[in-house]
Design a protein around this motif. Sequence first.
Motif, PDB file in Angstrom:
ATOM      1  N   ARG A   1       7.361  23.019   1.891  1.00 30.38           N
ATOM      2  CA  ARG A   1       8.726  23.397   2.259  1.00 30.38           C
ATOM      3  C   ARG A   1       9.191  22.489   3.394  1.00 30.38           C
ATOM      4  NH1 ARG A   1       7.739  28.021   3.846  1.00 30.38           N
ATOM      5  NH2 ARG A   1       8.074  27.724   6.068  1.00 30.38           N
ATOM      6  N   GLN A   2      10.288  21.813   3.175  1.00 30.51           N
ATOM      7  CA  GLN A   2      10.793  20.857   4.153  1.00 30.51           C
ATOM      8  C   GLN A   2      10.928  21.512   5.526  1.00 30.51           C
ATOM      9  OE1 GLN A   2      14.102  18.622   2.751  1.00 30.51           O
ATOM     10  NE2 GLN A   2      13.966  17.166   4.419  1.00 30.51           N
ATOM     11  N   GLY A   3      10.385  20.840   6.533  1.00 29.94           N
ATOM     12  CA  GLY A   3      10.426  21.352   7.887  1.00 29.94           C
ATOM     13  C   GLY A   3       9.257  22.247   8.259  1.00 29.94           C
ATOM     14  N   SER A   4       8.464  22.645   7.292  1.00 27.35           N
ATOM     15  CA  SER A   4       7.314  23.512   7.570  1.00 27.35           C
ATOM     16  C   SER A   4       6.138  22.673   8.081  1.00 27.35           C
ATOM     17  CB  SER A   4       6.897  24.264   6.305  1.00 27.35           C
ATOM     18  OG  SER A   4       6.282  23.372   5.386  1.00 27.35           O
ATOM     19  N   PRO A   5       5.151  23.314   8.719  1.00 29.97           N
ATOM     20  CA  PRO A   5       3.974  22.566   9.174  1.00 29.97           C
ATOM     21  C   PRO A   5       3.240  21.863   8.019  1.00 29.97           C
ATOM     22  CG  PRO A   5       4.056  24.697  10.260  1.00 29.97           C
ATOM     23  CD  PRO A   5       5.136  24.703   9.196  1.00 29.97           C
ATOM     24  N   GLY A   6       3.152  22.488   6.848  1.00 33.67           N
ATOM     25  CA  GLY A   6       2.480  21.872   5.705  1.00 33.67           C
ATOM     26  C   GLY A   6       3.188  20.635   5.182  1.00 33.67           C
ATOM     27  N   TRP A   7       4.479  20.572   5.347  1.00 35.84           N
ATOM     28  CA  TRP A   7       5.282  19.434   4.894  1.00 35.84           C
ATOM     29  C   TRP A   7       5.093  18.210   5.788  1.00 35.84           C
ATOM     30  CZ3 TRP A   7       9.478  17.520   7.822  1.00 35.84           C
ATOM     31  CH2 TRP A   7      10.291  16.578   7.171  1.00 35.84           C
ATOM     32  N   GLU A   8       4.770  18.426   7.044  1.00 35.74           N
ATOM     33  CA  GLU A   8       4.625  17.327   7.997  1.00 35.74           C
ATOM     34  C   GLU A   8       3.502  16.383   7.580  1.00 35.74           C
ATOM     35  OE1 GLU A   8       6.460  16.614  10.659  1.00 35.74           O
ATOM     36  OE2 GLU A   8       7.710  18.403  10.562  1.00 35.74           O
ATOM     37  N   LEU A   9       3.697  15.100   7.858  1.00 31.44           N
ATOM     38  CA  LEU A   9       2.631  14.130   7.648  1.00 31.44           C
ATOM     39  C   LEU A   9       1.456  14.470   8.557  1.00 31.44           C
ATOM     40  CD1 LEU A   9       4.713  10.830   7.662  1.00 31.44           C
ATOM     41  CD2 LEU A   9       3.672  11.924   5.663  1.00 31.44           C
ATOM     42  N   HIS A  10       0.252  14.156   8.095  1.00 31.94           N
ATOM     43  CA  HIS A  10      -0.903  14.300   8.976  1.00 31.94           C
ATOM     44  C   HIS A  10      -0.627  13.428  10.205  1.00 31.94           C
ATOM     45  CE1 HIS A  10      -4.884  13.860  10.661  1.00 31.94           C
ATOM     46  NE2 HIS A  10      -5.269  14.894   9.922  1.00 31.94           N
TER      47      HIS A  10
ATOM     48  N   LEU B   1       0.844  -1.186   0.000  1.00 35.33           N
ATOM     49  CA  LEU B   1       0.000   0.000   0.000  1.00 35.33           C
ATOM     50  C   LEU B   1       0.881   1.237   0.000  1.00 35.33           C
ATOM     51  CD1 LEU B   1      -2.785   1.451   0.355  1.00 35.33           C
ATOM     52  CD2 LEU B   1      -2.370   1.267   2.837  1.00 35.33           C
ATOM     53  N   LEU B   2       0.672   2.118  -0.977  1.00 36.91           N
ATOM     54  CA  LEU B   2       1.352   3.409  -0.998  1.00 36.91           C
ATOM     55  C   LEU B   2       0.400   4.461  -0.456  1.00 36.91           C
ATOM     56  CD1 LEU B   2       3.216   1.801  -2.906  1.00 36.91           C
ATOM     57  CD2 LEU B   2       3.484   3.890  -4.227  1.00 36.91           C
ATOM     58  N   VAL B   3       0.858   5.218   0.524  1.00 37.26           N
ATOM     59  CA  VAL B   3       0.100   6.316   1.110  1.00 37.26           C
ATOM     60  C   VAL B   3       0.847   7.575   0.700  1.00 37.26           C
ATOM     61  CG1 VAL B   3      -0.799   7.315   3.248  1.00 37.26           C
ATOM     62  CG2 VAL B   3      -0.611   4.805   3.001  1.00 37.26           C
ATOM     63  N   ILE B   4       0.358   8.216  -0.344  1.00 34.92           N
ATOM     64  CA  ILE B   4       1.100   9.272  -1.029  1.00 34.92           C
ATOM     65  C   ILE B   4       0.704  10.662  -0.511  1.00 34.92           C
ATOM     66  CG2 ILE B   4       1.580  10.310  -3.283  1.00 34.92           C
ATOM     67  CD1 ILE B   4       0.975   7.522  -4.512  1.00 34.92           C
ATOM     68  N   ASP B   5       1.667  11.356   0.048  1.00 32.31           N
ATOM     69  CA  ASP B   5       1.557  12.791   0.362  1.00 32.31           C
ATOM     70  C   ASP B   5       0.368  13.157   1.242  1.00 32.31           C
ATOM     71  OD1 ASP B   5       3.709  12.796  -1.345  1.00 32.31           O
ATOM     72  OD2 ASP B   5       2.696  13.861  -2.960  1.00 32.31           O
ATOM     73  N   VAL B   6       0.068  12.356   2.233  1.00 34.41           N
ATOM     74  CA  VAL B   6      -1.007  12.718   3.159  1.00 34.41           C
ATOM     75  C   VAL B   6      -0.383  13.611   4.229  1.00 34.41           C
ATOM     76  CG1 VAL B   6      -2.904  11.900   4.594  1.00 34.41           C
ATOM     77  CG2 VAL B   6      -2.191  10.578   2.586  1.00 34.41           C
TER      78      VAL B   6
ATOM     79  N   GLY C   1      -3.236  23.637   5.041  1.00 33.69           N
ATOM     80  CA  GLY C   1      -2.352  24.471   4.227  1.00 33.69           C
ATOM     81  C   GLY C   1      -3.059  25.083   3.036  1.00 33.69           C
ATOM     82  N   ALA C   2      -2.295  25.333   1.993  1.00 31.39           N
ATOM     83  CA  ALA C   2      -2.777  26.053   0.813  1.00 31.39           C
ATOM     84  C   ALA C   2      -3.619  25.205  -0.132  1.00 31.39           C
ATOM     85  CB  ALA C   2      -1.574  26.620   0.050  1.00 31.39           C
ATOM     86  N   LEU C   3      -3.649  23.872   0.053  1.00 27.48           N
ATOM     87  CA  LEU C   3      -4.316  22.983  -0.907  1.00 27.48           C
ATOM     88  C   LEU C   3      -5.323  22.062  -0.217  1.00 27.48           C
ATOM     89  CD1 LEU C   3      -1.066  22.024  -2.857  1.00 27.48           C
ATOM     90  CD2 LEU C   3      -2.861  23.587  -3.657  1.00 27.48           C
TER      91      LEU C   3
END
Length: 182
Positions: A61-70, A5-10, A17-19
């Motif tokens: 952005r690496q290290g930003s809150p939006g970059w973090e996994l849910h 199972l791939l869990v992509i960009d959650v 964030g912005a999206l």
Amino acid sequence: MKRALLVIDVQNEYFTGALPVSYPEGSFPNILAAMDAAAANGIPVVVVRHASRRPDSATFRQGSPGWELHPEVARRPHDLLLEKNLPGSFTDTNLEAWLRERGIDTLVISGYMTQMCCDTTSRQAFHRGFAVEFLADATGTLAFANSAGAVTAEELHRAVLVTQQLMFATVMTTGEWIGSFR
């Protein structure tokens, strides 16, 4: 058949964030259900996290809150955490080698966004000879508008699912997928 199972960009970018992903409703609980079912049935789980290559990026952005996994994804067990910088999970990563070393021949696609990283990864997997199962209700997107036109989230999601089923993947619901190995 040996699945992963791939869990992509959650990642938080799609929640706070912005999206903000808006379609289909319930995609996130379905992703979690797929992760839980995979873990309970010995199916390897690969969590993929996107990072922008630009240090000043407004998104991922690496290290930003939006970059973090849910947080719900981050706390669940996974067999591999894969970092990527482009839409395809195979591009400049060790994903293919990791899968081949384990004899995995079928990839299950879940995550965000349907038309971008999920679609690209599914096509890459197909091109590499993997079977693909694309979870229709455990992937998701949002509406977009640009100089080429506008599309609703539902239209965009449905168009990708129809195209995936046409050639690249078997499109199914999370319930159908979970039921296939019970």
